[in-house]
Design a protein around this motif. Structure first.
Motif, PDB file in Angstrom:
ATOM      1  N   ALA A 250     -23.421 -11.799  20.495  1.00  0.00           N
ATOM      2  CA  ALA A 250     -22.065 -11.356  20.199  1.00  0.00           C
ATOM      3  C   ALA A 250     -21.185 -11.337  21.444  1.00  0.00           C
ATOM      4  O   ALA A 250     -21.626 -10.959  22.533  1.00  0.00           O
ATOM      5  CB  ALA A 250     -22.089  -9.957  19.578  1.00  0.00           C
ATOM      6  N   THR A 251     -19.927 -11.728  21.245  1.00  0.00           N
ATOM      7  CA  THR A 251     -18.878 -11.588  22.253  1.00  0.00           C
ATOM      8  C   THR A 251     -18.007 -10.404  21.868  1.00  0.00           C
ATOM      9  O   THR A 251     -17.662 -10.232  20.698  1.00  0.00           O
ATOM     10  CB  THR A 251     -18.025 -12.860  22.323  1.00  0.00           C
ATOM     11  OG1 THR A 251     -18.841 -13.948  22.790  1.00  0.00           O
ATOM     12  CG2 THR A 251     -16.841 -12.691  23.262  1.00  0.00           C
ATOM     13  N   LEU A 252     -17.661  -9.592  22.847  1.00  0.00           N
ATOM     14  CA  LEU A 252     -16.847  -8.405  22.604  1.00  0.00           C
ATOM     15  C   LEU A 252     -15.370  -8.761  22.750  1.00  0.00           C
ATOM     16  O   LEU A 252     -14.915  -9.163  23.815  1.00  0.00           O
ATOM     17  CB  LEU A 252     -17.231  -7.306  23.590  1.00  0.00           C
ATOM     18  CG  LEU A 252     -16.433  -6.002  23.539  1.00  0.00           C
ATOM     19  CD1 LEU A 252     -16.501  -5.369  22.160  1.00  0.00           C
ATOM     20  CD2 LEU A 252     -16.938  -5.036  24.612  1.00  0.00           C
ATOM     21  N   LEU A 253     -14.629  -8.600  21.651  1.00  0.00           N
ATOM     22  CA  LEU A 253     -13.189  -8.799  21.653  1.00  0.00           C
ATOM     23  C   LEU A 253     -12.518  -7.455  21.872  1.00  0.00           C
ATOM     24  O   LEU A 253     -12.714  -6.512  21.099  1.00  0.00           O
ATOM     25  CB  LEU A 253     -12.720  -9.365  20.301  1.00  0.00           C
ATOM     26  CG  LEU A 253     -13.188 -10.761  19.909  1.00  0.00           C
ATOM     27  CD1 LEU A 253     -12.766 -11.064  18.479  1.00  0.00           C
ATOM     28  CD2 LEU A 253     -12.626 -11.803  20.864  1.00  0.00           C
ATOM     29  N   CYS A 254     -11.702  -7.361  22.909  1.00  0.00           N
ATOM     30  CA  CYS A 254     -11.023  -6.094  23.202  1.00  0.00           C
ATOM     31  C   CYS A 254      -9.887  -6.380  24.169  1.00  0.00           C
ATOM     32  O   CYS A 254      -9.748  -7.482  24.702  1.00  0.00           O
ATOM     33  CB  CYS A 254     -11.985  -5.069  23.781  1.00  0.00           C
ATOM     34  SG  CYS A 254     -12.754  -5.561  25.344  1.00  0.00           S
ATOM     35  N   SER A 255      -9.073  -5.379  24.403  1.00  0.00           N
ATOM     36  CA  SER A 255      -7.966  -5.526  25.339  1.00  0.00           C
ATOM     37  C   SER A 255      -8.397  -5.170  26.753  1.00  0.00           C
ATOM     38  O   SER A 255      -9.347  -4.420  26.962  1.00  0.00           O
ATOM     39  CB  SER A 255      -6.795  -4.629  24.917  1.00  0.00           C
ATOM     40  OG  SER A 255      -7.148  -3.261  25.042  1.00  0.00           O
ATOM     41  N   TRP A 256      -7.655  -5.706  27.713  1.00  0.00           N
ATOM     42  CA  TRP A 256      -7.860  -5.301  29.107  1.00  0.00           C
ATOM     43  C   TRP A 256      -7.689  -3.791  29.236  1.00  0.00           C
ATOM     44  O   TRP A 256      -8.455  -3.122  29.937  1.00  0.00           O
ATOM     45  CB  TRP A 256      -6.854  -6.023  30.005  1.00  0.00           C
ATOM     46  CG  TRP A 256      -6.649  -5.332  31.317  1.00  0.00           C
ATOM     47  CD1 TRP A 256      -7.423  -5.426  32.437  1.00  0.00           C
ATOM     48  CD2 TRP A 256      -5.611  -4.389  31.636  1.00  0.00           C
ATOM     49  NE1 TRP A 256      -6.933  -4.617  33.432  1.00  0.00           N
ATOM     50  CE2 TRP A 256      -5.819  -3.957  32.963  1.00  0.00           C
ATOM     51  CE3 TRP A 256      -4.532  -3.875  30.921  1.00  0.00           C
ATOM     52  CZ2 TRP A 256      -4.976  -3.040  33.592  1.00  0.00           C
ATOM     53  CZ3 TRP A 256      -3.689  -2.961  31.537  1.00  0.00           C
ATOM     54  CH2 TRP A 256      -3.924  -2.555  32.860  1.00  0.00           C
TER      55      TRP A 256
END
Length: 279
Positions: free
Chosen positions: A101-107
């Motif tokens: 899995a790749t983690l999608l999130c904001s800076w």
């Protein structure tokens, strides 16, 4: 059973569509026959996505629910909307159990939550309002929701199912007591209860700044969400909102900047709760 052990209660996940699943939990209000849904979601498909990671108090059941829908090694994306504990409660466990899995999130989330979680930066993809992410058989459109309690907050729109994950937008308390069935759709709420719930939660539980916002500019942001024409809106803290109630939900939300501020429970209310609890 001690009162504190009744604050959380498991409810089975709900299948919203062929590839959309709502993971459900609930927190009961203090002193009133009300509860607040604690939701997250799973998108199945070519590249499965976990959307938010639930509460740490419900960890075992949350993990059982999610991984009864998708195998951990099949998860390709984990989207985390913001750093609140009911959205990040099982993030570390999920990333450890989902090696692909790749983690999608904001800076902003990484910067704000870095004191709690050691982000695996080589497995992260930073996204912002206006970005799109190709996940094989669909795209996730990333947007900033019109109302939020953290500057890191983002939402996503699934272009295939047309499901909008609106994060904390449309949050409301709903009628409920321990052992009762959890309301599944806002159509089960009468209009005034829904309006009162969104107003109370929106102003006191989520975004006190909304009463200081320019009403026309705030309503315009709500219209931007509405124009996506979602088939269903799922949120962290509301029953499902299907297409036939989206306009009504947006009307209520858009009016919050001009809504009278409801009274907030104070020490006198806490004293009544403590008295009712006894020794």
């Amino acid at each position: 059973m001690p009162a504190e052990e009744l604050r959380f209660e498991h409810h089975p996940f709900q299948r919203i569509g062929p590839d959309v699943h709502l993971i459900q939990d609930v927190q009961f209000a203090l002193g009133r026959p009300l509860c607040v849904p604690i939701n997250s979601a799973v998108l199945t498909g070519q590249e499965p996505v976990i959307i938010d990671t639930g509460s740490p108090r419900n960890r075992r059941q949350w993990l059982d629910d999610v991984f009864s829908i998708v195998e951990p090694e099949d998860v390709r994306w984990v989207f985390v909307s913001h750093e609140d504990a009911d959205h990040t409660g099982n993030l570390e466990t999920v990333m450890a159990r989902c090696p692909n899995a790749t983690l999608l999130c904001s800076w902003a989330l990484v910067e704000r939550f870095g004191c709690v979680y050691d982000f695996p930066l080589r497995r992260c993809r930073w996204v912002a309002d206006g970005d799109t992410v190709d996940i094989g058989d669909r795209q996730l459109a990333v947007l900033r929701p019109p109302i939020f309690d953290s500057p890191s907050t983002l939402s996503v729109f699934d272009t295939r199912s047309r499901m909008m994950w609106a994060t904390d937008t449309f949050a409301t308390a709903i009628p409920g007591t321990p052992g009762s069935a959890l309301m599944q759709d806002v159509s089960e709420l009468d209009q005034q209860t829904w309006r009162d719930g969104m107003t109370m939660f929106g102003i006191h539980g989520l975004a006190p700044w909304v009463s200081m916002a320019d009403p026309r500019r705030f309503a315009a942001n709500v219209t931007t969400l509405q124009r996506l024409d979602p088939s269903v809106v799922l949120t962290g803290h509301s029953p499902s909102i299907h297409a036939n109630r989206v306009d009504e939900a947006c009307e209520i939300l858009g009016s919050l900047a001009e809504a009278p501020v409801p009274p907030c429970p104070d020490q006198s209310v806490l004293d009544l709760i403590l008295a009712a609890m006894g020794d």
